[in-house]
Enzyme design. Sequence first.
Site, PDB file in Angstrom:
ATOM      1  N   SER A 348       6.819  -7.195   1.967  1.00  0.00           N
ATOM      2  CA  SER A 348       8.051  -7.740   1.403  1.00  0.00           C
ATOM      3  C   SER A 348       8.026  -9.266   1.477  1.00  0.00           C
ATOM      4  O   SER A 348       7.119  -9.888   0.933  1.00  0.00           O
ATOM      5  CB  SER A 348       9.266  -7.124   2.108  1.00  0.00           C
ATOM      6  OG  SER A 348      10.444  -7.376   1.367  1.00  0.00           O
ATOM      7  N   ASP A 468       8.718   1.388  -5.826  1.00  0.00           N
ATOM      8  CA  ASP A 468       9.325   0.221  -5.183  1.00  0.00           C
ATOM      9  C   ASP A 468      10.214  -0.483  -6.194  1.00  0.00           C
ATOM     10  O   ASP A 468       9.736  -1.239  -7.041  1.00  0.00           O
ATOM     11  CB  ASP A 468       8.239  -0.727  -4.666  1.00  0.00           C
ATOM     12  CG  ASP A 468       8.805  -1.837  -3.789  1.00  0.00           C
ATOM     13  OD1 ASP A 468      10.035  -2.045  -3.808  1.00  0.00           O
ATOM     14  OD2 ASP A 468       8.013  -2.489  -3.086  1.00  0.00           O
ATOM     15  N   HIS A 498       9.355   0.911  -0.956  1.00  0.00           N
ATOM     16  CA  HIS A 498       9.107  -0.389  -0.326  1.00  0.00           C
ATOM     17  C   HIS A 498       8.692  -0.139   1.120  1.00  0.00           C
ATOM     18  O   HIS A 498       9.457  -0.376   2.055  1.00  0.00           O
ATOM     19  CB  HIS A 498      10.389  -1.213  -0.417  1.00  0.00           C
ATOM     20  CG  HIS A 498      10.215  -2.677  -0.188  1.00  0.00           C
ATOM     21  ND1 HIS A 498       9.397  -3.477  -0.961  1.00  0.00           N
ATOM     22  CD2 HIS A 498      10.769  -3.509   0.736  1.00  0.00           C
ATOM     23  CE1 HIS A 498       9.472  -4.720  -0.537  1.00  0.00           C
ATOM     24  NE2 HIS A 498      10.287  -4.765   0.502  1.00  0.00           N
TER      25      HIS A 498
END
Length: 757
Positions: A348, A468, A498
Amino acid sequence: MRFNQYSYINFPKENVLSELKKCGFDLQNTANHKDSLETFLRRFFFTYQDTNYPLSILAADKKTDLLTFFQSEDELTADIFYTVAFQLLGFSYLVDFEDSDVFRKETGFPIIYGDLIENLYQLLNTRTKKGNTLIDQLVSDGLIPEDNDYHYFNGKSLATFSNQDVIREVVYVESRVDTDQKGLSDLVKVSIIRPRFDGKIPAIMTASPYHQGTNDKASDKALYKMEGELKVKLPHKIELEKPQLNLVQPQGQAELIAEAEEKLTHINSSYTLNDYFLPRGFANLYVSGVGTKDSTGFMTNGDYQQIEAYKNVIDWLNGRCRAFTDHTRQRQVKADWSNGKVATTGLSYLGTMSNGLATTGVDGLEVIIAEAGISSWYNYYRENGLVTSPGGYPGEDFDSLAELTYSRNLLAGDYIRGNEAHQADLEKVKAQLDRKTGDYNQFWHDRNYLLNAHKVKAEVVFTHGSQDWNVKPLHVYQMFHALPTHIHKHLFFHNGAHVYMNNWQSIDFRESINALLTKKLLGQETDFQLPTVIWQDNTAPQTWLSLDNFGGQENCKTFSLGQEEQAIQNQYPDKDFERYGKTYQAFNTELYQGKANQITINLPVTKDLHLNGRAQLNLRIKSSTNKGLLSAQLLEFGQKKYLQPYPAILSARTIDNGRYHMLENLCELPFRPEAQRVVTKGYLNLQNRSDLLLVEDITADEWMDVQFELQPTIYKLKEGDTLRLVLYTTDFEITIRDNTDYHLTVDLAQSMLTLPC
């Protein structure tokens, strides 16, 4: 379980024998297979004084235990070898499997019985049912000494460094940026955990603005209401300037001392991949960056000032920047323990910083492992001329992220001294965000790493999930294709959301990264090379395939969308509008069921297809007014088993990252029945229908021809499957929620869907 082995390196026989001997497996090339297997197993069971016992509790076949087999005149067969091998890997004979040949085929077992010594060597490099390779399991149990020196097996570093007696220290790197304009370069706190070693070692660095803590309350207060009208924009061409970075020079003198003075105590959280590498001789560095707790400066989120400060940590590891012992800047310490070679890790925002760092071309950064990282911040908070939210976080924008990550405000003294200036800086950010139009502008241009992708020198490993919708697949797709052609690049494209994937049962991700970093950071000469794309097959559990590319397909399949005109009503009754706004999950459910304001088109798949790249919609469309928001989702529709987006725990705390070090759960994506699966999606402001940088008028009730690319993906479809295309306006999870009374009309006879395959 299925075996998907990408980390194994084929070595010459003499290397194999040498490495086995160093681990106490004194096998002779001239010995018969049965004797070699017994010699191997008696060393394998080194924790037993009486090795007859562990042999007696394993089976050679359904009637004979292994000790009895070795005492007999029976010959070793392929079936017996496989039966024994599976038991060593943790599978229970007659419980997990009964027929070794059937089980071998079902699991995709990578070893073919033949040269027994090579078979046993590969077996040691094969993952067990519980997630560790066999050699790692044995080393964890004490097969070789924990002597704080490097030991290698099949081109990978073994866990022979103590993870208890480590050096834990803190330094403050002098950056080359002054984000708060105070006339002093910003200091960046670096938390270091490194094994004791007489020589120089490489570093695993995680650049994480979250690491020192987050200000969730301030971030929540900064969230936006998504309800509001879609703005009608004046037509214009967006003009941009080349981003500039102003650097500052070091100031003053500092006494050089031998060691850091501040000891690192507890850290908020570590990344288990870093934990894995610590006892294998890699320093772990955690850096929160400018504007975070115990560092100085403003939180500039994503721009090259933030990136530069992280880069300066790599510069310090290579002797090009200073690090002070504390905020007085009176004493400095050198990274004389560092060999100058660095790899970055994290998912991320952490993976985003890896992308940004790579585009600086900084010397010493050998490998980035960018997991679900952003490549252009516009595509995180905006899409095709629309204000959007990351999936799962409606109302979040850049300023709420700034409040979240400006962790200096968690320290009361820093809050008293600095919050007023921070808020003033935040007001400037809000003005530049331009939530009114959703257009690309200089603010976003300054946070677009694709512009500098040509500078990348490091080897690049990406991981990204097809599901995601937070950091959408477009980010990795664009970065993947923007890299210089001579760069070694690799993508693990899985079917999760994610999420991290380093603790999944089905893929030897950790071991593959070990092989890569041992080669690149420790200088071991091997032929190890990851495939360009390692893709998780969506049609079966625990199945991975190597592909040559992500996108770039020469062939395509075109679907016509119908024969009539259909309309999409934008406005909902107030009750439904309020209900969807409170619970976007309810909207998604009803959208997939065909109960929202939408056009639904079912498209039969008449032959096997392997979608790889960006699906494209060519639409003849008109709006009843001078604006229009178009959302699209492509589903595989029909009750069947699909991979789920979030990993489930298979066994708790069975993966050992060293020697009883940071045990973690073994996980995998479940494969279970659902009504549908999202293949891809996308969002478009019809005023930006031709180009992101071109805003055009919409004339009410006038037909427009629109080419609309959806998020890139890799997805396999079989003959007899059904695709469902859903066209609608407001997406209550992602887009602005405009409930004005207008409608879009699509001429389906003049529209089509094209899939690259």
